[in-house]
Design an enzyme around this catalytic site. Structure first.
Site, PDB file in Angstrom:
ATOM      1  N   GLY A  93      -9.624   2.404   8.567  1.00  0.00           N
ATOM      2  CA  GLY A  93     -10.396   2.400   7.314  1.00  0.00           C
ATOM      3  C   GLY A  93     -11.687   1.610   7.477  1.00  0.00           C
TER       4      GLY A  93
ATOM      5  CG  ASN B 192       8.860  -1.139   5.749  1.00  0.00           C
ATOM      6  OD1 ASN B 192      10.028  -1.485   5.560  1.00  0.00           O
ATOM      7  ND2 ASN B 192       8.394   0.052   5.388  1.00  0.00           N
TER       8      ASN B 192
ATOM      9  CE  LYS C 238       7.104   6.353  -2.363  1.00  0.00           C
ATOM     10  NZ  LYS C 238       7.199   7.750  -1.907  1.00  0.00           N
TER      11      LYS C 238
ATOM     12  CE1 TYR D 225      -6.288  -1.630  -3.965  1.00  0.00           C
ATOM     13  CE2 TYR D 225      -7.582  -2.799  -5.609  1.00  0.00           C
ATOM     14  CZ  TYR D 225      -7.304  -2.516  -4.285  1.00  0.00           C
ATOM     15  OH  TYR D 225      -8.038  -3.129  -3.289  1.00  0.00           O
TER      16      TYR D 225
ATOM     17  N   GLY E  46      -8.523   6.651   5.815  1.00  0.00           N
ATOM     18  CA  GLY E  46      -9.255   6.263   7.029  1.00  0.00           C
ATOM     19  C   GLY E  46      -9.640   7.482   7.850  1.00  0.00           C
TER      20      GLY E  46
ATOM     21  CB  THR F 112     -16.177  -5.890   1.176  1.00  0.00           C
ATOM     22  OG1 THR F 112     -15.559  -7.089   0.699  1.00  0.00           O
ATOM     23  CG2 THR F 112     -16.758  -6.153   2.546  1.00  0.00           C
TER      24      THR F 112
ATOM     25  CE  LYS G 208      -4.444  -4.213  -2.213  1.00  0.00           C
ATOM     26  NZ  LYS G 208      -4.296  -4.252  -0.756  1.00  0.00           N
TER      27      LYS G 208
HETATM   28  P1  NAD Z   1     -10.005   2.032   3.141  1.00  0.00           P
HETATM   29  O1  NAD Z   1      -9.443   3.023   2.212  1.00  0.00           O
HETATM   30  O2  NAD Z   1     -11.293   2.342   3.839  1.00  0.00           O
HETATM   31  O3  NAD Z   1      -8.951   1.639   4.261  1.00  0.00           O
HETATM   32  C1  NAD Z   1      -7.559   1.593   4.052  1.00  0.00           C
HETATM   33  C2  NAD Z   1      -6.876   2.134   5.287  1.00  0.00           C
HETATM   34  O4  NAD Z   1      -5.452   2.060   5.126  1.00  0.00           O
HETATM   35  C3  NAD Z   1      -7.211   3.608   5.559  1.00  0.00           C
HETATM   36  O5  NAD Z   1      -7.521   3.783   6.928  1.00  0.00           O
HETATM   37  C4  NAD Z   1      -5.918   4.345   5.184  1.00  0.00           C
HETATM   38  O6  NAD Z   1      -5.767   5.559   5.892  1.00  0.00           O
HETATM   39  C5  NAD Z   1      -4.867   3.297   5.538  1.00  0.00           C
HETATM   40  N1  NAD Z   1      -3.596   3.453   4.815  1.00  0.00           N
HETATM   41  C6  NAD Z   1      -3.400   3.603   3.479  1.00  0.00           C
HETATM   42  N2  NAD Z   1      -2.087   3.714   3.197  1.00  0.00           N
HETATM   43  C7  NAD Z   1      -1.425   3.627   4.379  1.00  0.00           C
HETATM   44  C8  NAD Z   1      -0.067   3.677   4.764  1.00  0.00           C
HETATM   45  N3  NAD Z   1       0.909   3.853   3.856  1.00  0.00           N
HETATM   46  N4  NAD Z   1       0.262   3.564   6.078  1.00  0.00           N
HETATM   47  C9  NAD Z   1      -0.717   3.395   7.010  1.00  0.00           C
HETATM   48  N5  NAD Z   1      -2.034   3.342   6.710  1.00  0.00           N
HETATM   49  C10 NAD Z   1      -2.386   3.460   5.414  1.00  0.00           C
HETATM   50  O7  NAD Z   1     -10.170   0.653   2.315  1.00  0.00           O
HETATM   51  P2  NAD Z   1     -10.841  -0.711   2.757  1.00  0.00           P
HETATM   52  O8  NAD Z   1     -12.013  -0.950   1.897  1.00  0.00           O
HETATM   53  O9  NAD Z   1     -11.008  -0.746   4.227  1.00  0.00           O
HETATM   54  O10 NAD Z   1      -9.731  -1.750   2.315  1.00  0.00           O
HETATM   55  C11 NAD Z   1      -8.854  -2.357   3.251  1.00  0.00           C
HETATM   56  C12 NAD Z   1      -7.950  -3.353   2.556  1.00  0.00           C
HETATM   57  O11 NAD Z   1      -8.710  -4.381   1.931  1.00  0.00           O
HETATM   58  C13 NAD Z   1      -7.090  -2.724   1.452  1.00  0.00           C
HETATM   59  O12 NAD Z   1      -5.822  -3.323   1.467  1.00  0.00           O
HETATM   60  C14 NAD Z   1      -7.832  -3.094   0.197  1.00  0.00           C
HETATM   61  O13 NAD Z   1      -6.972  -3.171  -0.916  1.00  0.00           O
HETATM   62  C15 NAD Z   1      -8.407  -4.453   0.547  1.00  0.00           C
HETATM   63  N6  NAD Z   1      -9.610  -4.736  -0.247  1.00  0.00           N
HETATM   64  C16 NAD Z   1     -10.803  -4.146   0.058  1.00  0.00           C
HETATM   65  C17 NAD Z   1     -11.917  -4.392  -0.725  1.00  0.00           C
HETATM   66  C18 NAD Z   1     -13.259  -3.796  -0.421  1.00  0.00           C
HETATM   67  O14 NAD Z   1     -14.197  -4.011  -1.185  1.00  0.00           O
HETATM   68  N7  NAD Z   1     -13.431  -3.070   0.647  1.00  0.00           N
HETATM   69  C19 NAD Z   1     -11.806  -5.243  -1.836  1.00  0.00           C
HETATM   70  C20 NAD Z   1     -10.569  -5.788  -2.133  1.00  0.00           C
HETATM   71  C21 NAD Z   1      -9.475  -5.551  -1.317  1.00  0.00           C
END
Ligand code: NAD
Ligand code: UDP
Length: 310
Positions: free
Chosen positions: A13, A100, A92, A146, A39, A176, A150
């Site tokens: 991601g 897990n 989930k 969400y 991702g 971000t 969280k």
């Molecule tokens: P994103 O959607 O780009 O990346 C999330 C990744 O997790 C993706 O590659 C997706 O395919 C993978 N994924 C989702 N469910 C999955 C599963 N069940 N098994 C395996 N892979 C799985 O989002 P991001 O912006 O890179 O966010 C990454 C993390 O940071 C997340 O947990 C998000 O909640 C947290 N976060 C991000 C931000 C932000 O602004 N980017 C802000 C707050 C929190």
């Protein structure tokens, strides 16, 4: 420096791929787990040429053993568009998936870091948001899959630490942005830049008076790694305290791209937080961390990235 085996769940991601790049560059052996729901392989294309990087397509809601010295759990959709499209999958990933990965960490006494979010504060009644604030979340709203999952993930992490006493860390990430965001991600920074570059209308929701604090990805990666390396468990806010209205962001995106786009106003989604700004004094004190990249500089780098892929 000791080379470690590091598991990055959600490594394909936006945040995960930037973190994998940083860790691989430092010489660690990195395994990226991802089910590719939001991702993309494109994000890790160059990494796959490196000997110390491995990609495994895996859904973290299914238990499986992987040897690791450190686990970063970033695997969850993060864009409101994506998590609202798959609310149960989001639940989930943050509960079953967290459980897990926590089990995996417990068995090996591995350091574990959970990527939580500023959304645990909901539509905040306290401003700026410090870690002691317990939030204002609508438990049955369209964002709750969400926000509440969280919060449940954080709760699991806290109990695993209380029960088993291994390092379980929680970071609360604020909005971000940066390279490796997907064109159709749906979050505001990528939307506005892509719309501006295509000279399409900039879609401001509501009147654009709501605020957000935008953090450039490099600053977040520094914070995540500092958090993993130190002894502090958190929860800790990682974000940039600069606060801007969405309308200001729309104007800045148009100006920095030299776009001919006009602004159009669309309905404000339900439960959209009105204000958001992190109090980062805890991160400053415990991690000696503060963000360095100003909004304009970060946007210019992000514009360059989107220009290269459009
Ligand atoms: P994103 O959607 O780009 O990346 C999330 C990744 O997790 C993706 O590659 C997706 O395919 C993978 N994924 C989702 N469910 C999955 C599963 N069940 N098994 C395996 N892979 C799985 O989002 P991001 O912006 O890179 O966010 C990454 C993390 O940071 C997340 O947990 C998000 O909640 C947290 N976060 C991000 C931000 C932000 O602004 N980017 C802000 C707050 C929190
Ligand atoms: N937003 C907007 N236009 C868009 C996308 C988002 O005005 O095309 C607004 C959204 O209503 C919110 C803010 O920008 O007030 C940040 O939205 P985002 O989806 O990036 O993340 P959030 O912080 O809401 O989770």
């Amino acid at each position: 420096m000791k080379k470690k085996n590091i598991l990055v769940a959600g490594g394909a991601g936006f945040v995960g791929s930037n973190l994998c790049e940083f860790l691989v560059e430092k010489g660690h052996r990195v395994v990226c787990l991802d089910n590719l729901s939001t991702g993309r392989m494109q994000n890790i294309k160059n990494l796959r040429l490196k000997k110390n990087f491995e990609f495994m397509r895996h859904d973290i809601t299914k238990p499986r053993n992987f040897p690791a010295d450190e686990i970063y759990h970033l695997a969850s959709p993060a864009s409101p568009v994506h998590y609202q499209k798959d609310p149960v999958g989001t639940w989930k990933a943050n509960t079953l998936g967290t459980l897990n990965l926590l089990e995996l960490a417990r068995k090996q006494k591995t350091k574990f870091l959970f990527a939580s979010t500023s959304e645990v504060y909901g539509d905040p009644k306290v401003h700026p948001q410090g870690e002691k604030y317990r939030g204002n979340v609508n438990p049955v709203g369209i964002r709750s899959c969400y926000d509440e999952s969280k919060r449940a993930g954080e709760s699991l992490c806290a109990d695993y630490y209380r029960l088993y006493k291994f390092p379980v860390k929680i970071v609360r990430i604020f909005n971000t942005y940066g390279p490796n965001m997907e064109i159709n991600d749906g979050r505001v920074v990528s939307n506005f830049i892509v719309q501006a570059l295509k000279n399409e209308p900039i879609t401001v929701y509501g009147q654009g008076r709501q605020t957000r604090s935008f953090q450039y990805i490099d600053d977040l990666i520094q914070g995540l790694v500092k958090m993993m390396e130190g002894s502090f468990l958190g929860p800790v806010n990682l974000g940039n305290p600069g606060e801007f209205t969405i309308l200001h962001l729309a104007k800045l995106a148009t100006q920095l791209t030299g776009s001919k786009s006009r602004i159009i106003y669309q309905p404000l989604p339900a439960d959209d937080p009105k204000r958001r700004r992190p109090d980062i004094s805890l991160a400053e004190k415990k991690l000696n961390w503060r963000p360095k990249v100003e909004l304009k500089a970060g946007l210019l780098r992000t514009i360059e990235y989107f220009q290269s892929i459009l």
